[in-house]
Design a protein around this motif. Structure first.
Motif, short mmCIF file in Angstrom:
data_model
loop_
_atom_site.label_atom_id
_atom_site.label_comp_id
_atom_site.label_asym_id
_atom_site.label_seq_id
_atom_site.Cartn_x
_atom_site.Cartn_y
_atom_site.Cartn_z
N PHE A 1 0.84 -1.19 0.00
CA PHE A 1 0.00 0.00 0.00
C PHE A 1 0.88 1.24 0.00
N LYS A 2 0.26 2.36 -0.39
CA LYS A 2 0.93 3.67 -0.31
C LYS A 2 0.25 4.50 0.75
N SER A 3 1.04 5.32 1.43
CA SER A 3 0.48 6.27 2.40
C SER A 3 0.01 7.50 1.65
N ARG A 4 -0.73 8.35 2.33
CA ARG A 4 -1.03 9.66 1.79
C ARG A 4 0.27 10.48 1.86
N ASP A 5 0.35 11.52 1.07
CA ASP A 5 1.49 12.42 1.15
C ASP A 5 1.42 13.18 2.47
N HIS A 6 2.57 13.44 3.05
CA HIS A 6 2.60 14.25 4.27
C HIS A 6 3.89 15.05 4.27
N TYR A 7 3.89 16.11 5.07
CA TYR A 7 5.08 16.95 5.10
C TYR A 7 5.74 16.91 6.48
N ILE A 8 7.04 17.20 6.43
CA ILE A 8 7.83 17.37 7.65
C ILE A 8 8.43 18.76 7.56
N SER A 9 8.17 19.57 8.57
CA SER A 9 8.69 20.93 8.58
C SER A 9 10.18 20.91 8.90
N ARG A 10 10.93 21.76 8.21
CA ARG A 10 12.36 21.90 8.52
C ARG A 10 12.57 22.80 9.74
N GLY A 11 11.53 23.52 10.15
CA GLY A 11 11.65 24.40 11.31
C GLY A 11 12.39 25.70 11.03
N VAL A 12 12.48 26.07 9.76
CA VAL A 12 13.12 27.34 9.38
C VAL A 12 12.21 28.07 8.41
N ASP A 13 12.41 29.38 8.27
CA ASP A 13 11.61 30.16 7.33
C ASP A 13 12.06 29.96 5.89
N ASN A 14 13.37 29.84 5.69
CA ASN A 14 13.95 29.77 4.35
C ASN A 14 14.53 28.38 4.12
N CYS A 15 14.11 27.70 3.06
CA CYS A 15 14.59 26.34 2.77
C CYS A 15 16.10 26.28 2.58
N ASN A 16 16.70 27.41 2.17
CA ASN A 16 18.15 27.43 1.96
C ASN A 16 18.93 27.38 3.27
N ASN A 17 18.24 27.57 4.41
CA ASN A 17 18.93 27.64 5.70
C ASN A 17 19.00 26.31 6.45
N ALA A 18 18.54 25.23 5.84
CA ALA A 18 18.57 23.93 6.53
C ALA A 18 18.55 22.81 5.50
N PRO A 19 19.18 21.69 5.84
CA PRO A 19 19.17 20.55 4.91
C PRO A 19 17.79 19.91 4.85
N GLN A 20 17.57 19.11 3.81
CA GLN A 20 16.30 18.39 3.65
C GLN A 20 16.04 17.53 4.88
N SER A 21 14.78 17.47 5.29
CA SER A 21 14.38 16.64 6.43
C SER A 21 14.54 15.17 6.08
N ALA A 22 14.79 14.38 7.10
CA ALA A 22 14.80 12.93 6.91
C ALA A 22 13.36 12.44 6.94
N PRO A 23 13.03 11.37 6.23
CA PRO A 23 11.67 10.83 6.29
C PRO A 23 11.39 10.27 7.68
N LEU A 24 10.11 10.09 8.00
CA LEU A 24 9.76 9.47 9.28
C LEU A 24 10.35 8.08 9.40
N TRP A 25 10.32 7.34 8.29
CA TRP A 25 10.81 5.95 8.29
C TRP A 25 11.63 5.67 7.05
N GLU A 26 12.56 4.77 7.19
CA GLU A 26 13.40 4.31 6.08
C GLU A 26 12.94 2.92 5.66
N GLU A 27 13.40 2.47 4.51
CA GLU A 27 13.10 1.12 4.03
C GLU A 27 13.49 0.09 5.10
N GLY A 28 12.59 -0.84 5.38
CA GLY A 28 12.84 -1.88 6.37
C GLY A 28 12.30 -1.56 7.76
N SER A 29 11.90 -0.31 7.99
CA SER A 29 11.32 0.06 9.29
C SER A 29 10.02 -0.70 9.52
#
Length: 182
Positions: free
Chosen positions: A80-108
């Motif tokens: 099955f596929k989940s619905r799309d969801h977002y994870i906030s980086r906690g910053v105003d500008n995307c250039n000020n922080a690296p991409q968020s890690a997903p909630l789970w990785e393959e095998g979780s």
């Protein structure tokens, strides 16, 4: 007016019960893929950057469903596929922080839910990523979201009504004064 819309939405949201509408699947589900979808730069007034979200989707297996309910028996595929969801980086500008890690990785191995009545109609406030509405993202998140949206409508409508009534009364008073002056 937004007040009646908010009240109707609030009533619908109050009738949601994730613990009644969904059942935790006895054995956990396994994430087979974490899919990064996009980065979203949020903008507020006058184009000011005011938030950064990374969107993800998860593919997962729930092969134990056949043992939980006859509705799911005899299937070839339990992915099955989940619905799309977002994870906030906690910053105003995307250039000020690296991409968020997903909630789970393959095998979780993660907790997951199925509708309490498989194949039945669920309230539309539940966001499903697949036809069967098998979920790895908590259905309580959908309840909380529905209640927040309803509250926003209700509050917005109340504020607008609170402004509209005095402005209308002032307009009537000024018109009456103007007609008396003539």
């Amino acid at each position: 007016s937004l007040v009646p819309i908010g009240l109707v939405q609030q009533n619908k949201a109050n009738n949601l019960d994730s613990e009644t509408d969904f059942t935790v699947i006895g054995s956990a589900c396994t994430i087979t893929e974490s899919i990064f979808i996009k980065t979203e730069q949020k903008t507020c007034d006058k184009g000011r950057k005011c938030g950064c979200n990374d969107w993800f989707q998860y593919t997962f297996t729930a092969s134990q469903l056949a043992e939980e309910d006859d509705f799911y028996a005899g299937r070839i595929d339990y992915e099955f596929k989940s619905r799309d969801h977002y994870i906030s980086r906690g910053v105003d500008n995307c250039n000020n922080a690296p991409q968020s890690a997903p909630l789970w990785e393959e095998g979780s191995v993660v907790r997951c839910w199925r509708p309490a009545e498989p194949g039945g109609d669920l309230p539309k406030q539940y966001r499903c990523g697949n036809e069967d509405c098998i979920k790895v993202l908590s259905p309580q998140d959908d309840v909380d979201r529905a209640q927040g949206i309803a509250k926003a409508f209700w509050i917005s409508g109340t504020v607008l009504l609170g402004v509209a009534i005095p402005v209308t009364i002032l307009g009537i008073v000024l018109c009456l004064k103007k007609s008396r002056v003539k």
